[in-house]
Structure formats: C-alpha cells, structure tokens
Design a protein around this motif. Structure first.
Motif, PDB file in Angstrom:
ATOM      1  N   SER A  42       0.823  -1.209   0.000  1.00 37.87           N
ATOM      2  CA  SER A  42       0.000   0.000   0.000  1.00 37.87           C
ATOM      3  C   SER A  42       0.856   1.257   0.000  1.00 37.87           C
ATOM      4  CB  SER A  42      -0.941   0.011   1.213  1.00 37.87           C
ATOM      5  OG  SER A  42      -1.812  -1.098   1.183  1.00 37.87           O
ATOM      6  N   ILE A  43       0.214   2.384  -0.137  1.00 41.82           N
ATOM      7  CA  ILE A  43       0.886   3.688  -0.160  1.00 41.82           C
ATOM      8  C   ILE A  43       0.742   4.344   1.203  1.00 41.82           C
ATOM      9  CG2 ILE A  43       0.866   5.992  -1.204  1.00 41.82           C
ATOM     10  CD1 ILE A  43      -0.206   4.680  -3.763  1.00 41.82           C
ATOM     11  N   GLY A  44       1.852   4.830   1.739  1.00 40.73           N
ATOM     12  CA  GLY A  44       1.841   5.475   3.046  1.00 40.73           C
ATOM     13  C   GLY A  44       1.493   6.951   2.953  1.00 40.73           C
ATOM     14  N   VAL A  45       0.610   7.395   3.858  1.00 41.63           N
ATOM     15  CA  VAL A  45       0.182   8.800   3.914  1.00 41.63           C
ATOM     16  C   VAL A  45       0.303   9.281   5.361  1.00 41.63           C
ATOM     17  CG1 VAL A  45      -1.656  10.449   3.347  1.00 41.63           C
ATOM     18  CG2 VAL A  45      -1.487   8.299   2.079  1.00 41.63           C
ATOM     19  N   LYS A  46       0.712  10.521   5.530  1.00 40.55           N
ATOM     20  CA  LYS A  46       0.877  11.081   6.873  1.00 40.55           C
ATOM     21  C   LYS A  46      -0.457  11.157   7.595  1.00 40.55           C
ATOM     22  CE  LYS A  46       2.770  15.127   9.269  1.00 40.55           C
ATOM     23  NZ  LYS A  46       3.387  16.465   9.103  1.00 40.55           N
ATOM     24  N   LYS A  47      -0.470  10.813   8.873  1.00 39.84           N
ATOM     25  CA  LYS A  47      -1.690  10.900   9.675  1.00 39.84           C
ATOM     26  C   LYS A  47      -2.189  12.348   9.710  1.00 39.84           C
ATOM     27  CE  LYS A  47      -1.397   6.929  12.782  1.00 39.84           C
ATOM     28  NZ  LYS A  47      -2.670   6.340  12.346  1.00 39.84           N
ATOM     29  N   GLY A  48      -3.487  12.511   9.553  1.00 37.19           N
ATOM     30  CA  GLY A  48      -4.070  13.840   9.535  1.00 37.19           C
ATOM     31  C   GLY A  48      -4.301  14.379   8.131  1.00 37.19           C
ATOM     32  N   ASN A  49      -3.632  13.793   7.155  1.00 31.58           N
ATOM     33  CA  ASN A  49      -3.790  14.234   5.772  1.00 31.58           C
ATOM     34  C   ASN A  49      -4.885  13.393   5.105  1.00 31.58           C
ATOM     35  OD1 ASN A  49      -3.444  15.470   3.310  1.00 31.58           O
ATOM     36  ND2 ASN A  49      -1.235  15.125   3.205  1.00 31.58           N
ATOM     37  N   ASP A  50      -6.110  13.529   5.643  1.00 29.71           N
ATOM     38  CA  ASP A  50      -7.223  12.692   5.187  1.00 29.71           C
ATOM     39  C   ASP A  50      -7.647  13.017   3.755  1.00 29.71           C
ATOM     40  OD1 ASP A  50      -7.274  11.459   7.664  1.00 29.71           O
ATOM     41  OD2 ASP A  50      -8.683  12.905   8.507  1.00 29.71           O
ATOM     42  N   GLN A  51      -7.488  14.274   3.355  1.00 34.15           N
ATOM     43  CA  GLN A  51      -7.890  14.667   2.011  1.00 34.15           C
ATOM     44  C   GLN A  51      -7.041  13.946   0.958  1.00 34.15           C
ATOM     45  OE1 GLN A  51      -7.630  18.866   1.204  1.00 34.15           O
ATOM     46  NE2 GLN A  51      -8.432  18.673  -0.877  1.00 34.15           N
ATOM     47  N   LEU A  52      -5.723  13.948   1.159  1.00 33.75           N
ATOM     48  CA  LEU A  52      -4.840  13.267   0.219  1.00 33.75           C
ATOM     49  C   LEU A  52      -5.093  11.772   0.231  1.00 33.75           C
ATOM     50  CD1 LEU A  52      -2.509  13.421  -1.791  1.00 33.75           C
ATOM     51  CD2 LEU A  52      -0.908  13.283   0.135  1.00 33.75           C
ATOM     52  N   LEU A  53      -5.334  11.206   1.413  1.00 39.28           N
ATOM     53  CA  LEU A  53      -5.624   9.770   1.531  1.00 39.28           C
ATOM     54  C   LEU A  53      -6.855   9.407   0.714  1.00 39.28           C
ATOM     55  CD1 LEU A  53      -5.035   7.023   2.902  1.00 39.28           C
ATOM     56  CD2 LEU A  53      -6.516   7.762   4.773  1.00 39.28           C
ATOM     57  N   SER A  54      -7.906  10.211   0.830  1.00 33.93           N
ATOM     58  CA  SER A  54      -9.141   9.968   0.094  1.00 33.93           C
ATOM     59  C   SER A  54      -8.935  10.093  -1.418  1.00 33.93           C
ATOM     60  CB  SER A  54     -10.225  10.952   0.552  1.00 33.93           C
ATOM     61  OG  SER A  54     -11.402  10.806  -0.192  1.00 33.93           O
ATOM     62  N   GLN A  55      -8.149  11.106  -1.829  1.00 33.06           N
ATOM     63  CA  GLN A  55      -7.885  11.316  -3.253  1.00 33.06           C
ATOM     64  C   GLN A  55      -7.116  10.151  -3.860  1.00 33.06           C
ATOM     65  OE1 GLN A  55      -5.852  15.106  -2.928  1.00 33.06           O
ATOM     66  NE2 GLN A  55      -7.662  16.256  -3.599  1.00 33.06           N
ATOM     67  N   VAL A  56      -6.090   9.679  -3.147  1.00 30.26           N
ATOM     68  CA  VAL A  56      -5.269   8.579  -3.663  1.00 30.26           C
ATOM     69  C   VAL A  56      -6.077   7.290  -3.728  1.00 30.26           C
ATOM     70  CG1 VAL A  56      -3.211   7.163  -3.260  1.00 30.26           C
ATOM     71  CG2 VAL A  56      -3.120   9.623  -2.873  1.00 30.26           C
ATOM     72  N   ASN A  57      -6.903   7.037  -2.708  1.00 31.61           N
ATOM     73  CA  ASN A  57      -7.753   5.837  -2.731  1.00 31.61           C
ATOM     74  C   ASN A  57      -8.700   5.854  -3.930  1.00 31.61           C
ATOM     75  OD1 ASN A  57      -6.938   4.225  -0.570  1.00 31.61           O
ATOM     76  ND2 ASN A  57      -8.074   5.448   0.913  1.00 31.61           N
ATOM     77  N   LYS A  58      -9.232   7.016  -4.239  1.00 31.05           N
ATOM     78  CA  LYS A  58     -10.146   7.154  -5.375  1.00 31.05           C
ATOM     79  C   LYS A  58      -9.419   6.875  -6.693  1.00 31.05           C
ATOM     80  CE  LYS A  58     -13.471  10.389  -7.423  1.00 31.05           C
ATOM     81  NZ  LYS A  58     -14.059  11.757  -7.337  1.00 31.05           N
ATOM     82  N   ILE A  59      -8.176   7.366  -6.796  1.00 27.78           N
ATOM     83  CA  ILE A  59      -7.383   7.148  -8.015  1.00 27.78           C
ATOM     84  C   ILE A  59      -7.021   5.673  -8.168  1.00 27.78           C
ATOM     85  CG2 ILE A  59      -5.179   7.653  -9.146  1.00 27.78           C
ATOM     86  CD1 ILE A  59      -5.333  10.431  -7.756  1.00 27.78           C
ATOM     87  N   LEU A  60      -6.622   5.020  -7.054  1.00 28.10           N
ATOM     88  CA  LEU A  60      -6.265   3.597  -7.098  1.00 28.10           C
ATOM     89  C   LEU A  60      -7.461   2.741  -7.499  1.00 28.10           C
ATOM     90  CD1 LEU A  60      -3.986   3.216  -3.925  1.00 28.10           C
ATOM     91  CD2 LEU A  60      -3.267   3.275  -6.318  1.00 28.10           C
ATOM     92  N   ALA A  61      -8.648   3.145  -7.061  1.00 31.10           N
ATOM     93  CA  ALA A  61      -9.870   2.394  -7.405  1.00 31.10           C
ATOM     94  C   ALA A  61     -10.130   2.417  -8.905  1.00 31.10           C
ATOM     95  CB  ALA A  61     -11.061   2.970  -6.646  1.00 31.10           C
ATOM     96  N   GLY A  62      -9.616   3.433  -9.585  1.00 29.20           N
ATOM     97  CA  GLY A  62      -9.815   3.549 -11.026  1.00 29.20           C
ATOM     98  C   GLY A  62      -8.776   2.817 -11.853  1.00 29.20           C
ATOM     99  N   ILE A  63      -7.770   2.203 -11.191  1.00 31.61           N
ATOM    100  CA  ILE A  63      -6.743   1.431 -11.907  1.00 31.61           C
ATOM    101  C   ILE A  63      -7.123  -0.039 -11.835  1.00 31.61           C
ATOM    102  CG2 ILE A  63      -4.287   0.932 -12.136  1.00 31.61           C
ATOM    103  CD1 ILE A  63      -3.694   3.451 -10.545  1.00 31.61           C
ATOM    104  N   SER A  64      -7.478  -0.626 -12.948  1.00 33.90           N
ATOM    105  CA  SER A  64      -7.937  -2.022 -12.979  1.00 33.90           C
ATOM    106  C   SER A  64      -6.799  -2.990 -12.685  1.00 33.90           C
ATOM    107  CB  SER A  64      -8.549  -2.344 -14.343  1.00 33.90           C
ATOM    108  OG  SER A  64      -7.552  -2.262 -15.355  1.00 33.90           O
ATOM    109  N   THR A  65      -7.173  -4.221 -12.313  1.00 36.53           N
ATOM    110  CA  THR A  65      -6.180  -5.257 -12.026  1.00 36.53           C
ATOM    111  C   THR A  65      -5.338  -5.567 -13.263  1.00 36.53           C
ATOM    112  OG1 THR A  65      -7.655  -6.243 -10.376  1.00 36.53           O
ATOM    113  CG2 THR A  65      -5.856  -7.617 -11.202  1.00 36.53           C
ATOM    114  N   SER A  66      -5.985  -5.598 -14.429  1.00 31.36           N
ATOM    115  CA  SER A  66      -5.250  -5.894 -15.665  1.00 31.36           C
ATOM    116  C   SER A  66      -4.234  -4.805 -15.970  1.00 31.36           C
ATOM    117  CB  SER A  66      -6.230  -6.036 -16.826  1.00 31.36           C
ATOM    118  OG  SER A  66      -6.973  -4.833 -17.018  1.00 31.36           O
TER     119      SER A  66
END
Length: 527
Positions: free
Chosen positions: A236-260
């Motif tokens: 997984s990708i490490g994010v600094k505690k408290g930086n919830d906005q960046l965490l949410s943005q990165v999770n959204k981007i990763l969800a758009g990258i398919s397994t293939s």
C-alpha cells in the motif's frame, strides 16, 4: 593582528558562499509538486537509472532518474492530481521519519501496511498483492523444501524493518541471521554463500532471476502452517496521519486502476529494470561508461561536505577552544557568566563527541522538520551536521594546543604590555594552530570517510552512489573495490597537500638565528 583577521574573514566568507550556493542550487519545491519517497533500489518496484528512458522521473538533488512499478503508479496519481511527481530517494529506515516530518507526501516503495506501521502512518487501499518466498541457490538442499520444517539449520535473513524478517520465525529450526540493509546486500550474501537464503516477495524472485539463473524460490504462501494476514501480503501507499484529504484522493485514483492495468505495469517494470551487460566488456570500462557521471557527482559531494565541514568545524573549535581557556575574571558577574559559557560548551563537546554522527544526522534532519517544521535541504543539513561534529573534536584539539604552549610565552607577552586578546592572536594561536595541524589533517581525512554515514538522510555522497551502482549492476565486489580505491586516493592526496602546508608553515630547516644587518653587510662586503 590585522593579518590574522584578514585570512580568517576570507575563509569564513568562502564557507558561507559554499553553503549559500548549495542552498540556492536546490530550491524548495512549489505546492504544485507531489514528493514521493522510495529507495529507488528495489527492482522491479523501484530502481535508479542514469537516463530518463522509459518515462523515468528525476531524483531530487541528483542527475539520476527513478523508474519501476512504484514510479508508474506515482505518475498516474500525480497526473490525476495535476501535480508534478518528484522522487525523493530515501533509505528504507528513513521513509517513515521522512513522511511524518513532512519531507515527502507519499511513501510508494513496495511497503506492506503492517499493524506496527499503522500506528505511525495511514495507508491507502492496496495497489499490489504478493506471495512470500525463500530465495535460495538451485544447488541448495533447501531448494526442494516442501514443509516449513525443511528449513531446519538454514541460515536465513530478510530486509531490516520489514515483515519478511519476522516471517523467518515461522520456519522451525531456521537460523535467523542479522537483518540486511537492502536487497542488494542479501543478493551478494547469497552469491557469496554467507547465507542459505532470504525471505522476500515473489517480485524480488522474478527480478533476481533475470540476472542470475542459478537461483530459485520456495513458495512459503502455499506451505501448510504458514500464516500471514491479508494486509501483510498487500502493498500500500503510506500517507501522513491527519492528511485525510490526500488519503481519500489517492484511494479514489487507485480504485480507477484495474487489475489488468496493474499487471501490465508490473510486466513493463520487470522488462525495463536494469540488466547486466551481455557484451564481453571489461567490468571497469563498463562501470565508468554507465555510471561515471554518478561516481563523479558522489566524489564532488563527498569533497564538498568534508571540506566545508572541516573548515567550519575548525572555526567552531577555535572559538570554543579560546573561550574555554579564558582566565577567570575578578568581577563576580563576569566570572559567573564565563563559568556558565564554559559549562555550556563542555556539554556541546561531550554530546557531539559521545554520540555517533549517523544518529546526529537522523535527529537533526528529521527532528528539526518534525518538531520545528523547518525543512532543511539535505545537503545543507549534511554540512551543518559535519561542521558541528568536527567542531566538537577540534575544540579539544585546539584547547590542548593552547594550554600546551609554554607559560613563558604568556609571561613574556604580558611583560611587553599585551592584553589577553593580543597575546592569543599574535603569540599563542599561531603556535597552537601550527602544532594542531596534523590533528586537523586527520580530522579532514576522517570526514572524507565518515560522510558515508550520511546515507541515513540519503545524501548522494560517494558510498551512497556506490551502493546504488552495486545494486543496479550486480557487480558488488568490483563496485566496492573501485569505491575503496577512490577513497584511498582522496585521503592520500589530502594528506600530501597538508604535509606541504605544514612544511611551508615551519619555514626553512637551516637559518642563522644570530644574524643581524651588520653581519649581513660584512658578509656582502667580503664577497
């Protein structure tokens, strides 16, 4: 006195100019950037290369580039966020403090989101899932292991600070050797026969096989009794505690990258990773051709840090040595103030002489950023660290030079009506510094070698560059042999230069102490 002041001012100006030049040469990054922390030394996840081929990203503060699966994922995230990706090459042990201190925005380095790490930082959803293997030589008796107990007596290791090292405990009877700094060190140990194998992910096996067909992997994940949580098998990708906005943005981007698409990126990374040369070319010629620029940069950084650190440390030591040898004044207030200053300087000397420079580097570089939010440039931090460390050692050297000067010198100067400052600048210090020159030379040589400990804050000095080259070329012995020869050449040259300076300061060996103008005139008349 004016003569001494002029050369001291000139040297101080030179040091200040070098420090400012380094500071300005690497300006702070703008808010439109995304700073990614990685080792750039763990193919196929990440590695270092000398060109921008295959979409590599520039490593901050160097002329080298980073590439690999992690870099490809980082570029997708940067593109979606509309930010320029900058790679901060950092040793594994320095990744967490670099993130928590704000020096990087994300850790994308093949890191598993273990429970222990989750206490310090947050993690995104996984972007890769791996199996665990024990990498051994094909001829090893452990290559045919089918059960966990088959590794009884095997000397195994793993990378320091990773889950892999703890997994060895699940192999009954296996000898858990000290953890290794990185994968290149484990590869070297396996080839040398000092270990029987090491625990890693299956991607490391794929990467190693491409350069050494003599190795194989035993899949632990399929063995009965082997237990590992799903989160530990994920990357997984490490994010600094408290930086919830960046965490949410990165999770959204990763969800758009398919397994293939992820599998495709990993396949590309495996194919693009650095390969050993197939040409019948001399290894030294090949190394200089492929990594000559990196080696020159490493030499330049080593000389810069050691030179500036020694010069600045000399002035710090000179100041501390002078203050600690000031006679006690009769005035009670001045006496108390001087005593306090001497105590404070004694603490400084004891602390920096009594602790390793590597620890000082980590505390100063990461600690200042974490507690005072001052983001020091790593090169400037290195200059500060070496300077204050050198100052602590030279303070005692110069103090010893001052107090070892014969008392008659002080008494004669006092009889001539000189003040304490005049005695020090005109009589005592010139003699003390001349006598201390061999020790100052020794400290300079020590600094050249000790810059290697600055790899803890990822300064690209000679040893750090050598480690990178060894991991990319897989020529461990040859690389470190070349690096050791360069160190020897640097220290030998510096020693000879200072010997010439010392001889020049001492003056001619034969001279007539009783000569005067009348005698000289007579000798010329006789001729």
């Amino acid at each position: 006195m004016k003569k001494h002041s002029s050369w001291i001012s000139a040297l101080m100006a030179a040091v200040l100019t070098l420090v400012l030049a380094v500071s300005w040469s690497q300006p702070a990054q703008a808010s439109g950037t995304l700073k990614i922390g990685m080792e750039a030394n763990y193919a196929p996840y990440n590695w270092t290369q000398t060109t921008s081929a295959n979409g590599a990203v520039k490593i901050d503060g160097t002329s080298s580039y980073a590439n690999g699966y992690d870099v490809k994922i980082a570029k997708i995230i940067g593109q979606k966020l509309g930010k320029k990706v900058i790679v901060e090459k950092t040793q594994w042990d320095g990744l967490l403090p670099a993130l928590t201190s704000g020096k990087i925005d994300l850790i994308i380095a093949g890191m598993s989101p273990t429970a222990e790490r989750r206490k310090a930082i947050n993690f995104t959803t996984p972007y890769r899932t791996s199996n665990f293997v024990v990498i051994v030589n094909k001829q090893s008796k452990y290559a045919k292991a089918k059960y966990l107990t088959d590794f009884k007596g095997a000397k195994l290791t793993a990378q320091q600070g990773t889950l892999h090292y703890d997994l060895i405990k699940q192999l009954p009877g296996a000898k858990r050797e000290p953890a290794s700094k990185d994968f290149s060190a484990m590869r070297e140990s396996l080839e040398a026969g000092t270990i029987d194998g090491y625990v890693a992910e299956d991607t490391e096996l794929t990467s190693f096989k491409m350069v050494d067909s003599n190795i194989t992997g035993v899949n632990l994940s399929k063995m009965k009794g082997f237990k590992v949580s799903s989160s530990d098998a994920e990357v997984s990708i490490g994010v600094k505690k408290g930086n919830d906005q960046l965490l949410s943005q990165v999770n959204k981007i990763l969800a758009g990258i398919s397994t293939s698409e992820r599998n495709k990126l990993m396949k590309e990374a495996v194919q693009q990773q650095p390969q050993t040369t197939t040409k019948k070319e001399n290894w030294l010629v090949s190394m200089l051709k492929n990594y000559g620029q990196m080696i020159l940069e490493g030499i330049g950084m080593t000389l810069l840090i050691s030179l500036v650190g020694t010069i600045a440390g000399f002035f710090i030591g000179l100041l501390v040595g002078i203050v600690r040898t000031i006679p006690e004044p009769k005035n009670k207030f001045k006496k108390g103030l001087l005593a306090f200053c001497k105590w404070l300087l004694s603490v400084y000397v004891e602390v920096f002489r009594g602790t390793p420079m590597m620890v000082q580097a980590a505390v100063i570089y990461y600690g200042i950023a974490q507690f005072w939010h001052i983001n020091l440039n790593r090169t400037v931090a290195a200059l500060v660290i070496v300077s204050i460390n050198t100052g602590a050692y030279l303070a005692e050297v110069i103090r010893g030079g001052i107090i070892s000067t014969p008392k008659g010198q002080f008494e004669a100067a006092s009889a001539l009506g000189m003040t304490h400052n005049q005695r020090m600048w005109n009589i005592i210090l010139p003699q003390a510094i001349r006598n201390c020159l061999p020790s100052i030379t020794n400290e300079f040589i020590v600094n050249i070698k000790d810059t290697s400990v600055l790899s803890i804050i990822s300064v690209s000095e000679l040893f750090f560059v050598g480690s990178t080259i060894a991991s990319q070329s897989f020529q461990f012995f040859q690389t470190y042999l070349v690096i050791s020869v360069i160190y020897l050449f640097l220290t030998f040259t510096i020693t000879r230069i200072f010997n010439l300076i010392e001889k020049h300061i001492e003056g001619p060996e034969n001279y007539n102490m009783m000569a005067n103008q009348v005698q000289v005139g007579k000798q010329e008349g006789d001729k």
